[in-house]
Design a protein around this motif. Sequence first.
Motif, PDB file in Angstrom:
ATOM      1  N   ALA A   1      20.786  11.143 -16.647  1.00  0.00           N
ATOM      2  CA  ALA A   1      19.394  10.703 -16.563  1.00  0.00           C
ATOM      3  C   ALA A   1      19.289   9.362 -15.837  1.00  0.00           C
ATOM      4  N   ILE A   2      20.217   8.450 -16.140  1.00  0.00           N
ATOM      5  CA  ILE A   2      20.217   7.130 -15.487  1.00  0.00           C
ATOM      6  C   ILE A   2      20.479   7.287 -13.989  1.00  0.00           C
ATOM      7  N   LYS A   3      21.412   8.176 -13.644  1.00  0.00           N
ATOM      8  CA  LYS A   3      21.732   8.411 -12.241  1.00  0.00           C
ATOM      9  C   LYS A   3      20.508   8.940 -11.488  1.00  0.00           C
ATOM     10  N   ILE A   4      19.759   9.851 -12.119  1.00  0.00           N
ATOM     11  CA  ILE A   4      18.557  10.411 -11.490  1.00  0.00           C
ATOM     12  C   ILE A   4      17.485   9.337 -11.328  1.00  0.00           C
ATOM     13  N   ILE A   5      17.329   8.489 -12.337  1.00  0.00           N
ATOM     14  CA  ILE A   5      16.339   7.401 -12.257  1.00  0.00           C
ATOM     15  C   ILE A   5      16.694   6.441 -11.126  1.00  0.00           C
ATOM     16  N   VAL A   6      17.977   6.094 -11.002  1.00  0.00           N
ATOM     17  CA  VAL A   6      18.422   5.221  -9.907  1.00  0.00           C
ATOM     18  C   VAL A   6      18.153   5.909  -8.562  1.00  0.00           C
ATOM     19  N   GLY A   7      18.425   7.217  -8.509  1.00  0.00           N
ATOM     20  CA  GLY A   7      18.157   7.980  -7.288  1.00  0.00           C
ATOM     21  C   GLY A   7      16.679   7.990  -6.929  1.00  0.00           C
ATOM     22  N   LEU A   8      15.825   8.090  -7.938  1.00  0.00           N
ATOM     23  CA  LEU A   8      14.377   8.043  -7.701  1.00  0.00           C
ATOM     24  C   LEU A   8      13.947   6.689  -7.142  1.00  0.00           C
ATOM     25  N   LEU A   9      14.589   5.632  -7.632  1.00  0.00           N
ATOM     26  CA  LEU A   9      14.280   4.284  -7.118  1.00  0.00           C
ATOM     27  C   LEU A   9      14.719   4.155  -5.660  1.00  0.00           C
ATOM     28  N   TYR A  10      15.889   4.711  -5.331  1.00  0.00           N
ATOM     29  CA  TYR A  10      16.334   4.725  -3.934  1.00  0.00           C
ATOM     30  C   TYR A  10      15.338   5.517  -3.072  1.00  0.00           C
ATOM     31  N   THR A  11      14.907   6.663  -3.582  1.00  0.00           N
ATOM     32  CA  THR A  11      13.940   7.502  -2.858  1.00  0.00           C
ATOM     33  C   THR A  11      12.634   6.757  -2.630  1.00  0.00           C
ATOM     34  N   LEU A  12      12.160   6.094  -3.686  1.00  0.00           N
ATOM     35  CA  LEU A  12      10.921   5.316  -3.608  1.00  0.00           C
ATOM     36  C   LEU A  12      11.035   4.230  -2.533  1.00  0.00           C
ATOM     37  N   ALA A  13      12.123   3.458  -2.587  1.00  0.00           N
ATOM     38  CA  ALA A  13      12.322   2.370  -1.621  1.00  0.00           C
ATOM     39  C   ALA A  13      12.472   2.921  -0.205  1.00  0.00           C
ATOM     40  N   GLY A  14      13.244   4.002  -0.066  1.00  0.00           N
ATOM     41  CA  GLY A  14      13.488   4.573   1.255  1.00  0.00           C
ATOM     42  C   GLY A  14      12.232   5.099   1.916  1.00  0.00           C
ATOM     43  N   LEU A  15      11.441   5.895   1.185  1.00  0.00           N
ATOM     44  CA  LEU A  15      10.226   6.462   1.764  1.00  0.00           C
ATOM     45  C   LEU A  15       9.171   5.385   2.033  1.00  0.00           C
ATOM     46  N   THR A  16       9.115   4.365   1.169  1.00  0.00           N
ATOM     47  CA  THR A  16       8.169   3.265   1.389  1.00  0.00           C
ATOM     48  C   THR A  16       8.476   2.551   2.702  1.00  0.00           C
ATOM     49  N   LEU A  17       9.748   2.210   2.913  1.00  0.00           N
ATOM     50  CA  LEU A  17      10.147   1.527   4.150  1.00  0.00           C
ATOM     51  C   LEU A  17       9.970   2.442   5.362  1.00  0.00           C
ATOM     52  N   PHE A  18      10.334   3.705   5.199  1.00  0.00           N
ATOM     53  CA  PHE A  18      10.220   4.657   6.307  1.00  0.00           C
ATOM     54  C   PHE A  18       8.770   4.810   6.753  1.00  0.00           C
ATOM     55  N   LEU A  19       7.868   5.073   5.804  1.00  0.00           N
ATOM     56  CA  LEU A  19       6.467   5.291   6.142  1.00  0.00           C
ATOM     57  C   LEU A  19       5.816   4.028   6.709  1.00  0.00           C
ATOM     58  N   THR A  20       6.213   2.874   6.178  1.00  0.00           N
ATOM     59  CA  THR A  20       5.677   1.610   6.711  1.00  0.00           C
ATOM     60  C   THR A  20       6.105   1.429   8.162  1.00  0.00           C
ATOM     61  N   GLY A  21       7.389   1.641   8.433  1.00  0.00           N
ATOM     62  CA  GLY A  21       7.890   1.501   9.800  1.00  0.00           C
ATOM     63  C   GLY A  21       7.273   2.509  10.752  1.00  0.00           C
TER      64      GLY A  21
ATOM     65  N   ASP B   1       0.832  -1.215   0.000  1.00  0.00           N
ATOM     66  CA  ASP B   1       0.000   0.000   0.000  1.00  0.00           C
ATOM     67  C   ASP B   1       0.858   1.253   0.000  1.00  0.00           C
ATOM     68  N   TYR B   2       1.900   1.270   0.843  1.00  0.00           N
ATOM     69  CA  TYR B   2       2.777   2.443   0.893  1.00  0.00           C
ATOM     70  C   TYR B   2       3.652   2.545  -0.352  1.00  0.00           C
ATOM     71  N   LEU B   3       4.007   1.408  -0.933  1.00  0.00           N
ATOM     72  CA  LEU B   3       4.757   1.426  -2.193  1.00  0.00           C
ATOM     73  C   LEU B   3       3.922   2.082  -3.285  1.00  0.00           C
ATOM     74  N   LEU B   4       2.649   1.702  -3.379  1.00  0.00           N
ATOM     75  CA  LEU B   4       1.756   2.300  -4.377  1.00  0.00           C
ATOM     76  C   LEU B   4       1.555   3.785  -4.100  1.00  0.00           C
ATOM     77  N   GLU B   5       1.422   4.125  -2.821  1.00  0.00           N
ATOM     78  CA  GLU B   5       1.245   5.518  -2.428  1.00  0.00           C
ATOM     79  C   GLU B   5       2.434   6.366  -2.853  1.00  0.00           C
ATOM     80  N   MET B   6       3.643   5.843  -2.642  1.00  0.00           N
ATOM     81  CA  MET B   6       4.841   6.600  -3.000  1.00  0.00           C
ATOM     82  C   MET B   6       5.074   6.623  -4.507  1.00  0.00           C
ATOM     83  N   LEU B   7       4.651   5.575  -5.218  1.00  0.00           N
ATOM     84  CA  LEU B   7       4.708   5.612  -6.689  1.00  0.00           C
ATOM     85  C   LEU B   7       3.839   6.751  -7.214  1.00  0.00           C
ATOM     86  N   LYS B   8       2.637   6.860  -6.666  1.00  0.00           N
ATOM     87  CA  LYS B   8       1.738   7.951  -7.057  1.00  0.00           C
ATOM     88  C   LYS B   8       2.331   9.304  -6.687  1.00  0.00           C
ATOM     89  N   ALA B   9       3.050   9.337  -5.574  1.00  0.00           N
ATOM     90  CA  ALA B   9       3.637  10.589  -5.111  1.00  0.00           C
ATOM     91  C   ALA B   9       4.791  11.037  -5.999  1.00  0.00           C
TER      92      ALA B   9
END
Length: 505
Positions: free
Chosen positions: A290-310, A259-267
Amino acid sequence: MKHSASVLKGKMREALVSVLPLALVILILCFTVVPLGAGVFLGFLAGCFLLIVGIGLFSLGSEMAMTPMGDYMGAGMAKSKKLIVIILMSFCIGALITISEPDLQVLATYVPSVGTWTLILSVAAGVGAFLVIAMLRVLFGIRLRYLLLVFYLIVFVLSFFVPKSFWAIAFDSGGVTTGPMTVPFIMTLGVGISSIRSDRGGKNDSFGFVALCSIGPIMAVLVLGLVFGTHGGEIPDLTPVEFADSREMILAYVHALPDYLLEMLKALAPISVLFFLYQWIHSPISQERAIKIIVGLLYTLAGLTLFLTGANVGFMPAGYRIGEMLGAKPYAFILIPIGVVIGYFIVAAEPAVQVLEHQVEEVSAGAIPKKALSFALGAGVGISVGIAILRALTGISIMYFLAGGYFVALLLTFFTDDVFSSIAFDSGGVASGPMTATFLLALSMGVTTARGGNILTDAFGMVAMVAMTPLISIQILGVIYRIKLRRAQAEPETMEPIVETVIDF
């Protein structure tokens, strides 16, 4: 690859140092005055682990993606020198990134009589409008203190015509909407747009964007309160679900994570699409970047998903239960000093705070050290949590504290340097992030429930208090800095680097 692994390891270490003191304080409480059930306790421990990993990943992702994106778009708008482009882009960015904030979705369910999307779109429009004002302030060199005086005067005058049940939520919204999604992007957007000015004032004006954007949501909710009143809506059940055993706790995490993963994808999607569309039209970036930014976005997505879940699954039930148990005891006022200690340490666990500290140290070239800023921020938040718990125990109106606090904060803008005032008012929105909206708000709700108070007027306002007190504490740091600087200039033979002498701990 080795370099990335090393950087990530460093970020994880920083995250551990940020979360560990808070976790230890709560563990001491659990083993002494407020023993938690096994399910809630295990959920809290799992939440600690997710917070550490989440903050580490978010911090790395912010450096790789959110910061370069904001800097690029700010510099691009500055170079265009077309006022209409700056205004339209600023409004769109402010509105889109506000809609992306996960805590805004939660806040919308708390406001009686106002539809969820009515509130979300109104708040988004408020942030968009004030981001435009922040941009124009930099371009035309308007001093931040005058804008703050005018707009906060409007806010407090407007509050007299709004039902009291809207006061706490209105001021809470100012802190909630400037969270981990908004802060990194808006702050670096400010750095980019301020590059159009070559004077030192332009560099200092890169701060103050979050400060102004925090006013928009307050005004938006107050206006909605004026229009809708308090009729026709019910407050939902805000009691967090507690776990009966470890199996129930694990299932709660398993169900919440997607649920939080989907929420952060939408965000992340709206602002990411806007950035890549803008750079494609304006000036395409290199494939490597561009690739570096995309990788950074994936890190951001994973980080905020785990943070908000916890934070939501692990910390919220623990905070509510601690508040409820202590609030029901004869010595409930012990919660006030406990709240001060928790508030001091909890600010270090806010993801956006680390972004602010890094940028302040970088832009000031070390003149405002991270250690001094962390101390001032922690002290301010600690005091605010103590006051918020006092309100939950006694039911004192929040307006007494807000009116007095903002009067002192605005008065201090005349006694400290502009850069400190800008950083102070930025820090209010930065400090009041997801940890405040989950653990501390739940703690306050637990206390209010135990004392038989009104959750809407007594428990809410925690975020507002956390957003206010750093405005005072950091400007006091600015006054100390100014005094030490003058002494150093008066005695050049004993002058030491300012980075070492701002505050002696």
